[in-house]
Write a protein that holds these residues in place. Structure first.
Motif, PDB file in Angstrom:
ATOM      1  N   GLU A   1       0.923  -1.106  -0.037  1.00  0.00           N
ATOM      2  CA  GLU A   1       0.239   0.104   0.012  1.00  0.00           C
ATOM      3  C   GLU A   1       0.717   1.363  -0.209  1.00  0.00           C
ATOM      4  O   GLU A   1       0.480   2.167  -0.543  1.00  0.00           O
ATOM      5  N   ALA A   2       2.120   1.201   0.751  1.00  0.00           N
ATOM      6  CA  ALA A   2       2.837   2.193   0.889  1.00  0.00           C
ATOM      7  C   ALA A   2       3.593   2.440  -0.723  1.00  0.00           C
ATOM      8  O   ALA A   2       3.704   3.641  -0.984  1.00  0.00           O
ATOM      9  N   PHE A   3       3.879   1.517  -1.204  1.00  0.00           N
ATOM     10  CA  PHE A   3       4.551   1.601  -2.618  1.00  0.00           C
ATOM     11  C   PHE A   3       3.403   2.150  -3.731  1.00  0.00           C
ATOM     12  O   PHE A   3       3.771   2.988  -4.484  1.00  0.00           O
ATOM     13  N   THR A   4       2.074   1.902  -3.405  1.00  0.00           N
ATOM     14  CA  THR A   4       1.033   2.328  -4.307  1.00  0.00           C
ATOM     15  C   THR A   4       1.155   3.749  -4.188  1.00  0.00           C
ATOM     16  O   THR A   4       1.005   4.485  -5.366  1.00  0.00           O
ATOM     17  N   VAL A   5       1.559   4.323  -3.000  1.00  0.00           N
ATOM     18  CA  VAL A   5       1.423   5.883  -2.811  1.00  0.00           C
ATOM     19  C   VAL A   5       2.676   6.553  -3.509  1.00  0.00           C
ATOM     20  O   VAL A   5       2.304   7.522  -4.129  1.00  0.00           O
ATOM     21  N   GLN A   6       3.694   5.816  -3.422  1.00  0.00           N
ATOM     22  CA  GLN A   6       5.001   6.394  -3.812  1.00  0.00           C
ATOM     23  C   GLN A   6       5.638   5.411  -4.641  1.00  0.00           C
ATOM     24  O   GLN A   6       6.711   4.874  -4.263  1.00  0.00           O
ATOM     25  N   PRO A   7       5.133   4.908  -6.051  1.00  0.00           N
ATOM     26  CA  PRO A   7       5.806   3.947  -6.415  1.00  0.00           C
ATOM     27  C   PRO A   7       7.017   4.247  -7.625  1.00  0.00           C
ATOM     28  O   PRO A   7       7.494   3.252  -8.166  1.00  0.00           O
ATOM     29  N   PHE A   8       7.311   5.486  -7.519  1.00  0.00           N
ATOM     30  CA  PHE A   8       8.597   5.901  -8.347  1.00  0.00           C
ATOM     31  C   PHE A   8      10.027   5.354  -7.673  1.00  0.00           C
ATOM     32  O   PHE A   8      10.998   5.187  -8.431  1.00  0.00           O
ATOM     33  N   THR A   9       9.894   5.406  -6.431  1.00  0.00           N
ATOM     34  CA  THR A   9      11.111   5.260  -5.640  1.00  0.00           C
ATOM     35  C   THR A   9      12.376   5.908  -6.183  1.00  0.00           C
ATOM     36  O   THR A   9      13.352   5.877  -6.350  1.00  0.00           O
ATOM     37  N   ASN A  10      11.929   7.278  -6.083  1.00  0.00           N
ATOM     38  CA  ASN A  10      12.960   8.401  -6.417  1.00  0.00           C
ATOM     39  C   ASN A  10      13.958   8.644  -5.165  1.00  0.00           C
ATOM     40  O   ASN A  10      13.300   8.458  -3.954  1.00  0.00           O
ATOM     41  N   MET A  11      14.960   8.821  -5.256  1.00  0.00           N
ATOM     42  CA  MET A  11      16.005   9.194  -4.428  1.00  0.00           C
ATOM     43  C   MET A  11      15.719  10.824  -3.854  1.00  0.00           C
ATOM     44  O   MET A  11      15.291  11.374  -4.738  1.00  0.00           O
ATOM     45  N   THR A  12      15.955  10.946  -2.545  1.00  0.00           N
ATOM     46  CA  THR A  12      15.723  12.201  -2.185  1.00  0.00           C
ATOM     47  C   THR A  12      17.028  13.001  -2.087  1.00  0.00           C
ATOM     48  O   THR A  12      18.093  12.458  -2.385  1.00  0.00           O
ATOM     49  N   ALA A  13      17.045  14.335  -2.091  1.00  0.00           N
ATOM     50  CA  ALA A  13      18.243  15.084  -1.842  1.00  0.00           C
ATOM     51  C   ALA A  13      17.967  16.324  -1.114  1.00  0.00           C
ATOM     52  O   ALA A  13      16.794  16.886  -0.951  1.00  0.00           O
ATOM     53  N   THR A  14      19.084  16.781  -0.401  1.00  0.00           N
ATOM     54  CA  THR A  14      18.994  18.201   0.088  1.00  0.00           C
ATOM     55  C   THR A  14      19.889  18.987  -0.566  1.00  0.00           C
ATOM     56  O   THR A  14      20.980  18.868  -0.623  1.00  0.00           O
ATOM     57  N   VAL A  15      19.362  20.247  -0.704  1.00  0.00           N
ATOM     58  CA  VAL A  15      20.274  21.382  -1.387  1.00  0.00           C
ATOM     59  C   VAL A  15      20.122  22.619  -0.610  1.00  0.00           C
ATOM     60  O   VAL A  15      19.226  22.744   0.175  1.00  0.00           O
ATOM     61  N   ASP A  16      21.028  23.491  -0.723  1.00  0.00           N
ATOM     62  CA  ASP A  16      21.046  25.069  -0.363  1.00  0.00           C
ATOM     63  C   ASP A  16      20.264  25.820  -1.185  1.00  0.00           C
ATOM     64  O   ASP A  16      20.527  26.026  -2.420  1.00  0.00           O
ATOM     65  N   LEU A  17      19.285  26.528  -0.463  1.00  0.00           N
ATOM     66  CA  LEU A  17      18.618  27.719  -1.329  1.00  0.00           C
ATOM     67  C   LEU A  17      18.547  28.794  -0.270  1.00  0.00           C
ATOM     68  O   LEU A  17      18.460  28.621   0.848  1.00  0.00           O
ATOM     69  N   THR A  18      18.617  30.024  -0.900  1.00  0.00           N
ATOM     70  CA  THR A  18      18.252  31.112  -0.129  1.00  0.00           C
ATOM     71  C   THR A  18      16.801  31.295   0.168  1.00  0.00           C
ATOM     72  O   THR A  18      15.931  30.611  -0.487  1.00  0.00           O
ATOM     73  N   GLY A  19      16.548  32.122   1.234  1.00  0.00           N
ATOM     74  CA  GLY A  19      14.935  32.435   1.349  1.00  0.00           C
ATOM     75  C   GLY A  19      14.476  33.010  -0.028  1.00  0.00           C
ATOM     76  O   GLY A  19      13.429  32.802  -0.367  1.00  0.00           O
ATOM     77  N   ALA A  20      15.228  33.735  -0.805  1.00  0.00           N
ATOM     78  CA  ALA A  20      14.661  34.546  -1.923  1.00  0.00           C
ATOM     79  C   ALA A  20      14.359  33.328  -3.007  1.00  0.00           C
ATOM     80  O   ALA A  20      13.198  33.257  -3.542  1.00  0.00           O
ATOM     81  N   GLN A  21      15.094  32.173  -2.963  1.00  0.00           N
ATOM     82  CA  GLN A  21      14.906  31.218  -3.870  1.00  0.00           C
ATOM     83  C   GLN A  21      13.812  30.251  -3.350  1.00  0.00           C
ATOM     84  O   GLN A  21      13.222  29.849  -4.402  1.00  0.00           O
ATOM     85  N   VAL A  22      13.751  30.127  -2.236  1.00  0.00           N
ATOM     86  CA  VAL A  22      12.453  29.624  -1.496  1.00  0.00           C
ATOM     87  C   VAL A  22      11.064  30.158  -1.953  1.00  0.00           C
ATOM     88  O   VAL A  22      10.321  29.425  -2.149  1.00  0.00           O
ATOM     89  N   LEU A  23      11.133  31.404  -1.723  1.00  0.00           N
ATOM     90  CA  LEU A  23      10.119  32.102  -2.061  1.00  0.00           C
ATOM     91  C   LEU A  23       9.650  32.054  -3.589  1.00  0.00           C
ATOM     92  O   LEU A  23       8.389  31.944  -3.951  1.00  0.00           O
ATOM     93  N   ALA A  24      10.774  32.139  -4.488  1.00  0.00           N
ATOM     94  CA  ALA A  24      10.671  31.931  -5.896  1.00  0.00           C
ATOM     95  C   ALA A  24       9.905  30.646  -6.101  1.00  0.00           C
ATOM     96  O   ALA A  24       9.120  30.412  -7.088  1.00  0.00           O
ATOM     97  N   LEU A  25      10.513  29.658  -5.431  1.00  0.00           N
ATOM     98  CA  LEU A  25       9.950  28.313  -5.763  1.00  0.00           C
ATOM     99  C   LEU A  25       8.287  28.399  -5.272  1.00  0.00           C
ATOM    100  O   LEU A  25       7.727  27.756  -6.081  1.00  0.00           O
TER     101      LEU A  25
END
Length: 604
Positions: free
Chosen positions: A466-490
């Motif tokens: 059931e969990a797989f059905t929710v997230q079947p792509f099995t994408n890898m996660t990642a963490t990056v640096d973003l400025t507050g201005a870039q988060v707002l743009a996002l």
């Protein structure tokens, strides 16, 4: 022993069917008095013959009935109230199509892409071989590719067509070799960057007793923006209208004047009810979105458009460039509906009859679960479920009620909050990425978490399947640096630029709050002053560690601000983060409750 090429298998099947029909015609003519206009006449000698076009789209490997809201369709009742009707499951889809074909000697079944990809574990675990096998049994004649056909890249899509065992995992059943699709996958606007040639057939011609109908298949030109870069590496996606018009001319030169376009791009009807009349008050007035512009520009040589991608239900008539009405249809998603379109073929002109006041007749029908199941599909599901059981049935958590991820029209989904929180928790430790904020793309949430599942594990138990059905792509996660201005743009890119017409509202992790003001337009819908992290206003100059799946971090879904991220660190897969979160935050005696979904304040 080599598998028979799909093109030859298709030809054999059509030839055999034609022979049966011819024999049947002989029996009927002998039993029918001379000159009688019997309803059983196959129409060999009539000037016009009705061809039944059955179609569906966006199955996404949902062979078993989908859970929660993904397994219902909305039906508007006579008194104006709306009713949720359980629907879907390939056992019922097969029964529906087989029943619909009865009494129709000229019947063709087509699909508009995304048959595979983002699939539940029972088929996704086996790279969608079960889905292709089911479509072969279903009698599918042709389909276009969709964007999800490219989830695992060109080579894997080619394997889906031609067959063969998985290059890394081998054959999944002893003594069985995957034979590939008996039907052609069409990819007219997907070309090799180096050669400029389509990677699969651009079109095919369906023939029966002198009746010829050409099918051209395309996917949305914007596929690279909704698929991982690796999945579309070396490929070019052309303009839908230009491609369809090009091959319509080629078919005309071959004497094929009846043409249907299978287009994996869609629209948004004004109502979510499958039986909504999108031609009220006038043709096509009740639908918007990319498909409307496409339909208005595709050459009048094309007689009908079967569409998909948006997972919406509609059967509209949109005028072609000459002003003549033309059907544009979509059967929602997950096998919950099928479309039945009548194409009246004129043997003299070799074209579909279309006038200024009439168009091919089309309607969507519910794949209801009260009808008998198709026994061959039940056997197929049982066989693959047995292979998947050791992985699929493992409990990973408990919930106290349904946690919706797709069904609600609200921008913020409770399950979206859970997934964002799961990624934040997985990547928050300094040695895992030091995440302070996490985002989840709404299109990556493929199902609800249903408290009462269809399996036998018991209410409230969440299995790995059931969990797989929710997230079947099995994408890898990642963490990056973003400025507050870039988060707002996002955040502003959710409702501006390429996402302005159809907003893509990211699901946000705990601690991040903001106001989405829909009374404004474009980027102004997200006010900088409203964005806060743990109650403190976002600092435009400060650097934040932001987590998401690699699809988003790569700028997917039209979020270029993510591509400006620095100091990227790869983490666990999104599925591993999700299952770990469920296990850590729930138990049989203390199940996880649905979040309040109060992080995004919406002003309308």
């Amino acid at each position: 022993m080599h598998a028979t090429p799909p093109r030859k298998r298709l030809a054999r099947r059509l030839t055999a069917t034609t022979a049966v029909l011819a024999a049947t015609a002989g029996v009927l003519s002998a039993a029918t008095p001379a000159g009688a206009d019997s309803a059983r006449d196959l129409g060999h000698h009539k000037r016009t013959v009705d061809v039944q076009l059955l179609s569906f789209n966006d199955l996404h490997g949902n062979l078993e009935p989908p859970q929660g809201s993904s397994g219902t369709v909305t039906e508007t009742q006579a008194d104006g109230t709306k009713k949720a009707v359980p629907a879907g499951g390939v056992e019922y889809l097969a029964s529906s199509l087989r029943s619909a074909r009865k009494g129709h000697p000229y019947s063709v079944t087509a699909a508009a892409g995304d048959l595979i990809g983002a699939s539940p574990l029972m088929t996704g675990l086996f790279h969608d071989e079960p889905t292709i096998e089911a479509m072969n049994k279903l009698g599918l004649d042709v389909t276009s590719v969709g964007n999800h056909e490219f989830d695992e890249g060109r080579a894997e899509l080619t394997r889906m067509q031609k067959g063969g065992c998985h290059p890394k995992e081998g054959c999944f059943e002893k003594g069985r070799k995957f034979r590939g699709a008996d039907f052609p996958y069409l990819a007219a606007n997907v070309t090799d960057e180096k050669t400029g040639r389509p990677i699969l057939k651009p079109y095919t011609v369906w023939k029966r007793n002198g009746v010829k109908i050409g099918f051209i298949g395309v996917t949305l030109e914007k596929t690279p923006g909704v698929v991982t870069a690796e999945g579309v590496k070396g490929l070019k996606f052309g303009d839908e209208v230009e491609t369809i018009n090009k091959y319509a001319k080629e078919l005309e030169r071959q004497g094929v004047k009846s043409i249907v376009a299978l287009v994996h791009e869609g629209g948004q009807p004004a109502s979510g009810s499958y039986n909504y009349d999108c031609d009220s008050p006038g043709p096509g007035d009740g639908i918007s979105g990319a498909i409307v512009d496409i339909a208005k520009k595709v050459t009048p040589q094309v007689d009908a458009l079967v569409t998909g991608h948006t997972h919406q239900a509609y059967a509209c008539t949109i005028p072609d460039p000459s002003g003549t009405p033309r059907t544009v249809t979509s059967a929602a998603s997950f096998g919950r509906l099928y479309t039945d379109t009548t194409l009246t073929y004129d043997r003299r002109t070799k074209d579909i009859v279309r006038t200024s006041v009439a168009s091919p007749r089309a309607a969507n029908h519910v794949v209801d679960r009260t009808q008998p199941k198709a026994a061959d599909m039940t056997a197929l599901i049982n066989r693959w479920n047995k292979l998947a059981a050791p992985v699929a049935n493992k409990p990973v958590g408990y919930i106290s009620a349904d946690i919706n991820g797709r069904g609600s029209e609200a921008y913020e989904k409770p399950l979206g909050d859970v997934l964002a929180d799961a990624q934040l928790e997985a990547l928050a430790p300094a040695d895992k990425g030091g995440a302070q904020i996490a985002f989840m793309n709404p299109g990556g949430i493929r199902s609800d978490l249903a408290h009462k599942a269809s399996g036998s594990e018991g209410d409230g138990v969440v299995t790995y399947g059931e969990a797989f059905t929710v997230q079947p792509f099995t994408n890898m996660t990642a963490t990056v640096d973003l400025t507050g201005a870039q988060v707002l743009a996002l955040l502003q890119q959710q409702v501006s630029g390429a996402n302005q017409a159809e907003p893509k509202i990211l699901q946000v992790s705990r601690g991040l709050t903001y106001t989405l003001d829909l009374t404004k337009t474009g980027a102004a819908r997200v006010d900088a002053a409203s964005v806060k992290l743990n109650g403190t206003a976002l600092d435009p100059a400060k650097t934040y560690r932001v987590a998401a799946n690699e699809f988003l971090v790569g700028g997917g879904d039209n979020f270029p601000a993510f591509k400006e991220g620095k100091n990227k660190r790869i983490g666990a897969s999104d599925l591993d983060a999700f299952t770990a979160y469920l296990t850590a935050h729930s138990s049989k005696t203390a199940p996880l409750a649905p979040p309040k979904a109060d992080r995004i304040t919406v002003v309308k």
